[in-house]
Scaffold this motif. Structure first.
Motif, PDB file in Angstrom:
ATOM      1  N   ARG A 276      10.418   5.898   0.707  1.00 56.44           N
ATOM      2  CA  ARG A 276      11.621   5.002   0.587  1.00 56.44           C
ATOM      3  C   ARG A 276      12.299   5.625  -0.751  1.00 56.44           C
ATOM      4  NH1 ARG A 276      12.755  -0.131  -1.870  1.00 56.44           N
ATOM      5  NH2 ARG A 276      13.937  -1.147  -0.434  1.00 56.44           N
TER       6      ARG A 276
ATOM      7  N   ALA B 190      -3.044   5.680   3.246  1.00 59.69           N
ATOM      8  CA  ALA B 190      -1.701   5.954   2.745  1.00 59.69           C
ATOM      9  C   ALA B 190      -1.528   5.575   1.586  1.00 59.69           C
ATOM     10  CB  ALA B 190      -0.921   4.906   3.779  1.00 59.69           C
ATOM     11  N   ARG B 191      -2.399   4.821   0.915  1.00 55.97           N
ATOM     12  CA  ARG B 191      -2.323   4.409  -0.711  1.00 55.97           C
ATOM     13  C   ARG B 191      -2.257   5.799  -1.319  1.00 55.97           C
ATOM     14  NH1 ARG B 191      -4.764  -0.843  -2.372  1.00 55.97           N
ATOM     15  NH2 ARG B 191      -2.674  -1.500  -3.496  1.00 55.97           N
TER      16      ARG B 191
ATOM     17  N   LEU C  30       1.940   6.978  10.405  1.00 52.35           N
ATOM     18  CA  LEU C  30       1.492   5.759   9.863  1.00 52.35           C
ATOM     19  C   LEU C  30       0.636   4.740  10.804  1.00 52.35           C
ATOM     20  CD1 LEU C  30       4.227   4.967   7.426  1.00 52.35           C
ATOM     21  CD2 LEU C  30       1.799   5.320   6.664  1.00 52.35           C
TER      22      LEU C  30
ATOM     23  N   GLN D 106       0.708  -1.538  -0.092  1.00 53.94           N
ATOM     24  CA  GLN D 106       0.075  -0.093  -0.028  1.00 53.94           C
ATOM     25  C   GLN D 106       0.850   1.209   0.006  1.00 53.94           C
ATOM     26  OE1 GLN D 106      -3.226  -0.007   3.084  1.00 53.94           O
ATOM     27  NE2 GLN D 106      -2.959  -2.134   3.002  1.00 53.94           N
TER      28      GLN D 106
ATOM     29  N   ALA E  41       0.712   7.920  -0.713  1.00 50.04           N
ATOM     30  CA  ALA E  41       2.107   7.148  -1.381  1.00 50.04           C
ATOM     31  C   ALA E  41       1.971   7.735  -2.625  1.00 50.04           C
ATOM     32  CB  ALA E  41       2.048   5.753  -1.212  1.00 50.04           C
ATOM     33  N   ARG E  42       0.558   7.572  -3.390  1.00 52.42           N
ATOM     34  CA  ARG E  42       0.441   8.042  -4.818  1.00 52.42           C
ATOM     35  C   ARG E  42       0.844   9.264  -5.030  1.00 52.42           C
ATOM     36  NH1 ARG E  42      -4.598   3.928  -5.690  1.00 52.42           N
ATOM     37  NH2 ARG E  42      -3.166   2.146  -6.244  1.00 52.42           N
TER      38      ARG E  42
ATOM     39  N   LEU F 276       8.328   7.506   6.254  1.00 51.05           N
ATOM     40  CA  LEU F 276       8.312   6.089   5.721  1.00 51.05           C
ATOM     41  C   LEU F 276       7.799   5.602   4.458  1.00 51.05           C
ATOM     42  CD1 LEU F 276       8.179   4.258   9.392  1.00 51.05           C
ATOM     43  CD2 LEU F 276      10.517   4.748   8.023  1.00 51.05           C
ATOM     44  N   ILE F 277       6.976   6.429   3.848  1.00 47.72           N
ATOM     45  CA  ILE F 277       6.619   5.912   2.536  1.00 47.72           C
ATOM     46  C   ILE F 277       7.501   6.452   1.700  1.00 47.72           C
ATOM     47  CG2 ILE F 277       4.909   6.958   0.681  1.00 47.72           C
ATOM     48  CD1 ILE F 277       2.822   7.205   3.243  1.00 47.72           C
TER      49      ILE F 277
ATOM     50  N   ASP G  44       0.956   1.053  -6.906  1.00 45.71           N
ATOM     51  CA  ASP G  44       0.384   0.653  -8.114  1.00 45.71           C
ATOM     52  C   ASP G  44       0.929  -0.988  -8.788  1.00 45.71           C
ATOM     53  OD1 ASP G  44      -0.784   2.986  -8.030  1.00 45.71           O
ATOM     54  OD2 ASP G  44       0.699   4.131  -9.603  1.00 45.71           O
ATOM     55  N   LEU G  45       1.476  -1.724  -7.745  1.00 39.90           N
ATOM     56  CA  LEU G  45       1.475  -3.135  -8.308  1.00 39.90           C
ATOM     57  C   LEU G  45       0.074  -3.627  -7.883  1.00 39.90           C
ATOM     58  CD1 LEU G  45       4.830  -4.301  -6.558  1.00 39.90           C
ATOM     59  CD2 LEU G  45       4.333  -3.510  -8.868  1.00 39.90           C
TER      60      LEU G  45
ATOM     61  N   TRP H 251      -3.380   0.757   5.616  1.00 38.93           N
ATOM     62  CA  TRP H 251      -2.691   1.515   6.165  1.00 38.93           C
ATOM     63  C   TRP H 251      -3.073   3.109   5.899  1.00 38.93           C
ATOM     64  CZ3 TRP H 251       1.777   0.835   9.032  1.00 38.93           C
ATOM     65  CH2 TRP H 251       2.240  -0.541   9.065  1.00 38.93           C
TER      66      TRP H 251
ATOM     67  N   ARG I 187       4.647   7.606  -5.409  1.00 37.91           N
ATOM     68  CA  ARG I 187       5.023   6.353  -5.474  1.00 37.91           C
ATOM     69  C   ARG I 187       3.967   5.500  -6.480  1.00 37.91           C
ATOM     70  NH1 ARG I 187       9.114   5.446  -2.421  1.00 37.91           N
ATOM     71  NH2 ARG I 187       9.107   3.398  -3.287  1.00 37.91           N
ATOM     72  N   GLY I 188       4.786   4.589  -7.036  1.00 37.14           N
ATOM     73  CA  GLY I 188       3.553   3.928  -8.142  1.00 37.14           C
ATOM     74  C   GLY I 188       4.029   2.228  -8.024  1.00 37.14           C
ATOM     75  N   ARG I 189       4.567   1.950  -9.103  1.00 34.72           N
ATOM     76  CA  ARG I 189       5.153   0.513  -9.162  1.00 34.72           C
ATOM     77  C   ARG I 189       6.459   0.371  -8.513  1.00 34.72           C
ATOM     78  NH1 ARG I 189       2.245  -2.764 -12.345  1.00 34.72           N
ATOM     79  NH2 ARG I 189       4.103  -3.913 -13.051  1.00 34.72           N
TER      80      ARG I 189
END
Lengths: 977, 95, 416, 188
Positions: B27, B84-85, B56, A721, B88-89, B24-25, A726-727, B66, B93-95
């Motif tokens: 990374r 959190a997702r 978090l 998450q 994160a986006r 911590l998101i 996006d996986l 989360w 953050r993605g893949r």
């Protein structure tokens, strides 16, 4: 003794008489009495001894603020120490005993300490008892401990049960006095979900103790009417005998409901329920607590708070004395005089510190203006008071009022600070209230009945609960107060904290020695640290300190209160979680089979696992374990391994995801194959290991260790998450869904061949080591089969839906009968993994790296995966780092000790010479001697070296040889065969 | 404490597990020049503010999401709760 | 003024009028050799040892509120040296030895009571880890003793041996462990430091550092600027806040730890007991209260108060091992702010800023460390070199990969 | 015919009691399959559900009962459970076939164990262990929530006016039953 002090009136059931005992003496009372009111009715004035000087003490208050009247209630295992007689509801057969005396209550041998009091002033113990050093633990401290403490625990398990609960409401009303009831009624009529909690067993608060009227009727009747109305409303929950003990974050309140404390036995029901109340709003209507005035010998039995004296007369029909003088600095004290006189009790004098006209007419009483009580007489009960003008008056009770302090306690529980109000000479709630809380009535400094009612109404309104009804009529009774804290003419000791024996002199000495901050004062003198938490003592002591420093009271400081408001039994806080109910039990699917076949069980986290299966004739667990190992390695053994965590992982990106969460590569894992995986924490430390099987294009099943099943799942969700949202990957736990069995040993394949349906080819070629498949067993039962081995043998794990697990264990054993198959438990499992050199919890202890474990090369630096960057920090890859190796005793007959440290021969056993430690040991029945795994500095380069394994805690050491960790079948031909 | 879950409404914080600073998101890139330093800062250094803190929480005894909770570390007041997702986006953050 | 039984006798006979302030209340001077920020146990001990062991005099201790108002006044009073790792154990063992002579050393009875500490274990794996730890203690010169369940049953029959969810398999004793009257530690060090000329300045909050050209030259305070050759930060719990004033981020999070005390009871517990399958540790104070605690609340917090789930969790742990305390009542609870470090171990180190020193990250091991922390910090300040038992307590250890992680839970402070 | 056959032994099979006017029982043959909605394939997944069951997935924390009696419980944005009466150990295949690969399915039948409660005192009993507000106006019909009761993760569903279905981990079934039973006894 009969109820010689019982007078008319009150909210007691006179038609019913109940008996109780105090120190073994039989007494009588009525339903509706507290233990304190009944003791007073029976003429029992001396009820306890003080903490330090063992001074005789009597009932001082009529509520939970009581400092003196603490008793041991009930008997046997149900005995509870330090129970306030003032709030203990009387029941038939109640047994109470006084506490903290050696010898009888009347002749306490420890009372000698009172004579030594000049030498026992504040903090004396910090200045002595230091020589000789050894005497502290041996002599001084035991003596101090024996004389300290109050009541006794029986040392037996608490025989009662407790429960917890969760309640939700719009409005929690704390205190069911006039303002609380008004707030509750207003909000309830407006449709709000309301909870009303009150520590008393009769709602109404001070209205039950006063002769005040509401709407022209006795206040207690009005209260009863409101309570009845509320009780009939669906949106209201009334909680008498319920103390709101703490105000926690975001509108969470702790409430202790005493369910059976007023009954002779709890009848198998929870004694108390600890409620967690979630409330949008709260109205704190906790009233006020009267405070005393300090004067010489003001601690004698018979000296009481004035409000309490009239409460006993009005609510309980008890005269606390036959001749009762009143000593006050405020108008409210006069109400006691008037009420007592109206009840026919002789009131010889009202002594008012103020040189002002009488507040009201008190028949028979002299009004002594501008004077104070400066001393008292009467060793075990008050006989006489001496006034500052020299008069001596014979009395057996003195009602003292120094004014009232709003009960601001709950407003402080989130570190809010009370504010000083000069007109009341008291602290009132400050601005920084717990969010959602409104304070009303006396707790807010609204000291008259009319004001209290109005504030209760307004509080509900302010929170948005409007009700159109009229405010009830009541008067604004006179409440002027001219603060007097201490009578300076007193030469004798004047008490502030009655329970902990803190006097005015102690406060002055604290000031003299520099302990002037309020917290220093408390900590140095023990002021306010007793069971009453200084509810009557703190403010007067603060005033004395202010006087010493020449500052105002608010400049001097304030004490802020911490939860709980009144003490809460530990049993109640624990609820049901004790004994075997401390935590849930998780049982493996074959638990019943194991029970029926002689298993001993062991706790593994919350799981119970079969540890070994004893057979008749075996002398102890080692026999069983050795047999299980040998028979498994010799033929075949079966072990329930369901407890390993199983995570179903699906998605188009599941493979990529695995490749990032394991440090070794997973990108190339083919469908139908299993791979061992090592997971690192982001800090590069080895975290968990297990196997992951690829069941389909987008479908994997991961296993984790039993211990880390939950936290691995959590970390995977974090990665999914938060790191790579996006996986396309989805996780769900299936740990409990599949009963999984290890079938290990040379005959494993033959055994499984009988169980797995014939269309599935189990040959080594078709189903080699590290293969996996979805199969069917026993004629179509869906199952999963993995060719993996923890023991080093030819081994499989077979899983069936959990509800078939118990039967599956039986089937495997039945099918294995021709091979002499054995069930084996966690011990044999452990022995075999040590023989094979597999790391487990003792090695994967969160302190070791892949490098330490000899798996450094697994940590791929060619891909992004959790932990690989930080695993490369210089000191983690140090050549001197410990490495996992095997050990065997030079003297093969010696048993190794897990936890031994390795020291080079000839070196002293010191920390500087520490070479590592033995992490796991076992007796290897296959080798016929003890073997161990351990971490040794540069261990992989020291094969054959002889070291000392020392265990000074056992007083033992032995020589060990460094060997490969793979004791059995190091080439692995068995597991591939 | 009560955490007002963006999807489920108010829940007792006891249902959640705390991790730490929402940073911590973020990374770091494992292939960056300064990856070692960046991972050290990411793994070990914290703002640890006395005041507003984005952090978090994991709804372990709930929907397993989360969350990023914005909470004052002095008063404990919570002013925002996000998935959190989504955060994160939004932070790339993605893949 | 020397304290003694005779002194008490003389004062008692003369109305206790001769007692003097235990420490002075001086105004800050414009400049000191060393300014210590934080009048808690560690700060006061540092000042004490700087004067006593290293002969320094011109020292001030600055305290935001009243001395001892931080964790030295809010802990559960336990002392012990039952650590495992080389970076820790010699340090804590030195601390325990200092405790053993402390009262005679500073002439103040802090009630150091070596009533023993017992860590219960409930599984074989736990036993193995305890043996490893016990042996490490021996290697460092400390004492340890392993007891099996039968021995414990004889010694502590009130523990739940027969109906426990996690049966007690044994325990690790450190007989020299025990408790100390926590407030008195602060007062004793303050008294000793004050007597040697240290200025203890209360109600003096540091609001900034005077850092120029990479060197710290003093501090700004609510009572004016104070110059100093060396500034020693010693404010565990508030380290993040204070070091932020110097522009520094730390491997530390601030967390709240609650502690609890019951009403006074006649003696029931001989020493300190800790539960190995839940969060609970307990001892009984000389006044009779059961003093107990458990785990931290688990979220970053600077509020000196906690929440209900942990209160209940701790009580559950208590009832799980000693159900005879069910009717003892919790009297008071409070919260302290812990400097939770990234590996559960502390720091006594220089900082990248010249003249600025740091002591913190004590997690909940701070109280027992007080004497050694004071002595080691004083050593570092006086000699600009770490004390031999504190060489690993460095801020750069994470970058180097040298962790001192007793629990093995990694860089997640709330798990330590 | 295979040599061996396996008999199902669900953990709480046969549990049936009445305490405090509340009926408590373990429903038989209840299958549970999780449906994970593929990232980017959510619309297709929802469409497949609609096509298979004739109802749309509900909002999170709610459930909906399809015509065939399957209760579809939406637990998270990308997760739902299908709960339906089914006796044989092939529930996952049954659901997967209906949804034609539009969702990722995992059999959850044996991961969980179910207890049903019915009767006027149910909420009063659950008050003792359930931190969720079960007031009928708040936790309405077909609402669903995962929470923790007596250290156990529990999925609670409201299935009628005074009817609730509770699911918890099958390995701790006995402790789960014990927790509920004690709650009922404590209010009896």
């Amino acid at each position: 003794m009969s109820q010689i002090h019982r007078i008319g009136g009150g909210l007691i059931d006179r038609a019913t008489e109940i008996t109780f005992t105090f120190n073994g003496k039989a007494m009588r009372g009525h339903p509706g009495d507290t233990l304190a009111s009944a003791l007073l009715a029976n003429g029992q004035r001396l009820v306890g001894r003080s903490f330090k000087y063992h001074r005789p003490r009597g009932i001082f208050t009529a509520g939970s603020e009581e400092p003196n009247a603490l008793v041991e209630l009930r008997k046997g295992a149900a005995q509870e120490p330090n129970t306030r007689a003032t709030v203990a509801e009387l029941f038939d057969g109640l047994e109470a005993r006084s506490q903290n005396h050696r010898g009888s209550l009347e002749f306490d041998l420890m009372a000698v300490t009172d004579l030594l009091s000049p030498f026992l002033s504040a903090g004396f113990y910090y200045k002595t008892f230091m020589w000789p050093r050894a005497f502290w633990e041996k002599l001084y401290e035991p003596a101090i401990r024996a004389s300290a403490g109050l009541g006794r625990l029986t040392m037996e398990e608490d025989p009662d049960t407790y429960d917890k609960g969760y309640l939700h409401c719009d409005l929690l009303v704390i205190g069911a006095g006039p303002s609380g009831l008004m707030a509750a009624r207003t909000a309830a009529r407006a449709g709000a979900r309301v909870i009303v909690a009150d520590e008393d067993f009769v709602m109404g608060g001070r209205l039950n103790a006063e002769t005040l009227e509401v709407n022209g009727r006795p206040g207690a009747d009005w209260a009863a009417g409101v309570v009845a109305e509320l009780a009939a409303m669906e949106n209201v929950r009334l909680m008498p005998r319920s103390t709101v003990y703490g105000a926690y974050d975001h509108g969470t309140y702790g409430v202790l409901e005493r369910c059976t404390d007023h009954l002779a036995t709890s009848g198998g029901k929870p004694r108390q329920v600890l409620w967690r109340v979630y409330s949008r709003h709260a109205v704190l209507a906790a009233g006020a607590t009267e405070r005393p005035i300090a004067f010489g010998n003001n601690d004698r039995p018979g000296v009481m708070l004035a409000g309490a004296v009239r409460a006993y007369a009005n609510r309980w029909g008890v005269a606390p004395g036959r001749r009762v003088a009143v000593f006050t600095n405020n108008d409210d004290g006069w109400r006691t005089a008037a009420d007592l006189a109206a009840k026919g009790i002789e009131v010889p004098a009202v002594i008012d510190t103020r040189d002002a006209p009488a507040v009201c007419d008190v028949p028979g009483a002299r009004h002594v203006r501008g004077a104070s009580v400066m001393d008292t007489r009467g060793r075990k009960g008050l006989r006489q008071i001496t006034l500052t003008d020299g008069q001596m008056i014979d009395v057996d009770c003195l009602a003292v009022s120094g004014g009232w302090n709003p009960n601001v306690h709950l407003t402080c529980h989130q570190r809010g600070r009370p504010a000083w109000r000069d007109d009341l000479a008291a602290f009132v709630p400050g601005r920084d209230l717990p969010p959602g809380m409104v304070v009303a009535g006396a707790a807010n400094g609204a000291m008259t009945l009319a004001l209290a009612l109005r504030e209760g109404f307004a509080a509900a309104e302010a929170l948005g609960y409007a009700d159109k009804s009229d405010l009830p009529r009541a008067e604004d009774e006179p409440r002027e107060c001219a603060p007097v804290w201490h009578v300076p003419q007193s030469r004798a000791r004047a008490w502030l904290d009655l329970q902990n024996d803190v006097t005015v002199k102690d406060v002055k000495q604290a000031h003299q020695e520099g302990f002037r901050a309020v917290e220093h004062l408390k900590r140095y003198t023990t002021l306010g640290m007793a069971t009453d938490q200084g509810k009557t003592a703190n403010i007067p002591a603060l005033a004395i300190m202010a006087d010493c420093t020449g500052r105002t009271i608010p400049e001097t400081g304030t004490t802020i209160f911490r939860p709980p408001y009144t003490p809460v039994p530990i049993g109640a806080l624990a609820g049901r979680a004790r004994g075997r109910d401390f935590r849930p039990y998780r049982l493996t699917p074959s638990h019943r089979w194991a029970e029926a076949h002689g298993a001993s069980f062991v706790e593994v986290g919350n799981w119970l696992r079969a540890q070994w299966f004893a057979r008749e004739g075996e002398q102890g667990w080692r026999d069983s374990v050795d047999r299980e190992v040998l028979m498994t390695r010799g033929s075949v053994g079966i072990c329930d391994v369901t407890t390993l965590g199983k995570i179903d992982i699906q998605g188009r990106d599941a493979g990529e995801f695995l490749n990032r969460v394991y440090c070794n590569g997973f990108a190339t894992l083919a469908v139908g194959k299993v791979r061992y995986g090592l997971m690192l924490r982001e800090d590069g430390i080895a975290y968990d290991d297990g196997t992951t099987a690829r069941l389909g294009e987008n479908h994997y099943v991961m296993t984790t260790t039993t211990a880390n099943a939950v936290t691995v799942f959590r970390r995977l969700e974090f990665a999914r998450q938060c790191l790579w949202p996006d996986l396309d990957v989805h996780l769900i736990s299936t740990t409990d869904g599949w009963a999984q069995f290890a079938v290990a040993g040379p005959n494993a394949r033959k055994l499984l061949r009988k169980v797995v349906d014939t269309e599935h080819d189990l040959s080594n070629e078709a189903f080699p080591f590290m293969a996996c498949a979805e199969v069917t067993v026993c004629g179509g039962m869906p199952a999963r089969l993995f060719r993996i081995s923890f023991s080093g043998e030819l081994a499989y794990e077979v899983a069936v839906p959990a509800r078939y697990g118990n039967a599956m264990m039986g089937v495997l054993m039945e099918a294995g009968a021709e091979f002499d198959a054995v069930p084996y438990g966690t011990e044999a499992l452990g022995v075999m993994r040590i023989e094979k050199g597999h790391a487990a919890g003792n090695e994967l202890n969160g302190q070791t790296t892949a490098h330490n474990l000899g798996m450094g090369r697994m940590v791929s630096q060619k891909k992004d995966c959790i932990g690989n960057v930080l695993s490369q920090r210089p000191e983690m890859l140090h050549e001197d780092a410990v490495k996992l190796v095997g050990f065997r005793p030079v003297d093969r007959a010696t048993g190794l000790i897990a936890g031994s440290h390795f020291i080079r021969q000839g070196d002293a056993a010191t920390m500087e010479n520490d070479q590592g430690w033995m992490s796991s040991v076992a007796y290897s029945p296959s080798l016929g001697h003890s073997i161990g795994l351990g971490f040794l500095k540069r261990g992989d380069a020291r094969m054959g070296e002889i070291l000392r394994a020392v265990s000074p805690v056992h007083g033992r050491e032995m020589e060990v040889e460094v060997v490969s960790a793979h004791f059995i079948n190091p080439d692995g031909e068995r597991l591939r065969g | 404490m009560i955490i007002n879950h963006p999807l489920l409404g108010p829940r007792d914080a006891a249902e959640f597990v705390y991790l730490g600073d929402a940073a911590l998101i973020d990374r770091p890139d494992w292939q960056a020049e300064d990856a070692a330093e960046a991972f050290h800062a990411y793994g070990y250094l914290r703002d640890n503010p006395a005041g507003v803190h984005r952090e978090l929480w994991y709804h372990e005894q709930g929907d397993r999401s989360w969350l990023v909770v914005t909470r004052d570390t002095v008063s404990h007041e919570i002013t925002a709760v996000e998935l959190a997702r989504d955060v994160a986006r939004a932070r790339g953050r993605g893949r | 003024m020397r304290y003694s039984a005779l002194k008490i006798l003389r004062e008692g006979l003369t109305g206790n009028k001769g007692w003097k302030p235990v420490w002075r209340d001086p105004d800050p001077k414009p400049e000191y050799d060393i300014v210590i920020i934080g009048g808690g146990g560690h700060g006061l001990a540092t000042a004490y040892y700087l004067t006593k062991e290293f002969g320094l005099r011109n020292i001030a201790v600055l305290e935001k509120g009243w001395i001892g108002s931080g964790n030295v006044g809010r802990n559960t009073t336990i002392i012990r040296s039952n650590y495992m790792l080389p970076g820790n154990e010699p340090f804590y063992e030195m601390s325990l030895k200092l405790w053993e002579g402390l009262e005679q050393d500073f002439n103040y009875n802090a009630m150091v009571s070596q009533r023993s500490i017992l860590n219960l274990f409930h599984s074989d794996a736990q036993r193995d880890a305890f043996v490893r730890r016990a042996n490490a203690m021996f290697l460092a010169g400390a004492d340890a003793e392993l007891a099996d369940a039968d021995q414990l049953r004889a010694e502590l029959p009130f523990l739940d041996f027969d109906n426990a969810r996690f049966p007690i398999k044994g325990g690790l004793f450190q007989r020299r462990g025990g408790t100390v009257r926590h407030d008195a530690v602060a007062w004793g060090y303050a008294r000793g430091a004050d007597a040697r000329g240290v200025d203890i300045i209360q109600n003096c909050e540091v609001t900034g550092f005077d850092i120029r050209e990479g060197k710290c030259r003093g501090v700004e305070t609510t009572r004016g600027a104070i110059r100093a050759r060396k500034v020693a930060v010693c404010v565990a719990g508030s380290s993040g806040r204070v070091m932020a004033l110097a522009g520094m981020r730390l491997p530390i999070e601030s967390h709240v730890l609650q502690a609890f005390v019951t009403e006074g009871l006649k003696p029931v517990l001989p020493g300190v007991i800790t539960f190995g399958a839940g969060h609970f540790y307990v001892s009984q104070s000389d006044k009779g209260g059961l003093v107990f605690g458990g785990d931290i609340d688990g979220y970053n917090s600077y509020a000196q108060r906690g929440n209900l789930p942990v209160v209940e969790d701790v009580a559950e742990g208590g009832m799980a091992i000693m159900p005879m305390i069910g009717r003892a009542r919790l009297l008071r609870s409070w919260g302290g702010i812990m400097d939770m470090s990234m590996d559960g171990s502390p720091f006594i180190d220089r900082t990248p800023v010249d003249g600025l020193y740091f002591n913190g990250g004590w997690c909940y091991g701070g109280f027992k460390a007080t004497p050694a922390s004071g002595l080691c910090y004083a050593h570092l300040l006086a000699k600009d070199a770490p004390h031999p038992v504190a060489t690993e307590m460095r801020l750069d250890r994470f970058a180097r990969g040298h962790l001192i992680d007793e629990k093995g839970v990694g860089n997640q402070p709330n798990l330590h | 015919m295979a040599e061996y056959t396996l008999q199902a032994e669900p953990p709480l099979a046969g549990t049936e009691m009445e305490i405090a006017g509340v009926r408590l029982w373990a429903p038989n043959d209840l299958a549970l399959v999780s449906l994970a909605l593929p990232l980017g394939g959510e619309a297709a997944a929802e469409q497949a559900v609609r096509a298979a069951y004739g109802v749309a997935l509900s909002g999170i924390g709610r459930s909906v009962v399809a015509g065939d009696g399957t209760r579809l419980i939406r637990l998270a944005p990308d997760l739902a459970f299908a709960l339906f009466p089914h006796a044989t150990p092939d529930a996952e295949r049954v659901v997967a076939e209906r949804l034609k690969g539009a969702v990722y399915t995992t059999d959850q039948t044996d991961v969980w164990v179910a207890l049903a409660l019915s009767g006027g005192n149910t909420r009063r009993a659950l008050e003792r262990i359930c931190p969720i507000d079960l007031h009928p106006d708040v936790f309405g019909m077909d609402h669903a929530a995962r929470t923790v009761m007596e250290h156990l993760g529990v999925l609670i569903l409201r299935t009628g006016d005074d009817d609730y279905l509770l699911l918890s981990a099958s390995s701790s079934a006995n402790s789960f039953l014990h927790a509920i039973e004690v709650s009922l006894r404590n209010i009896a």
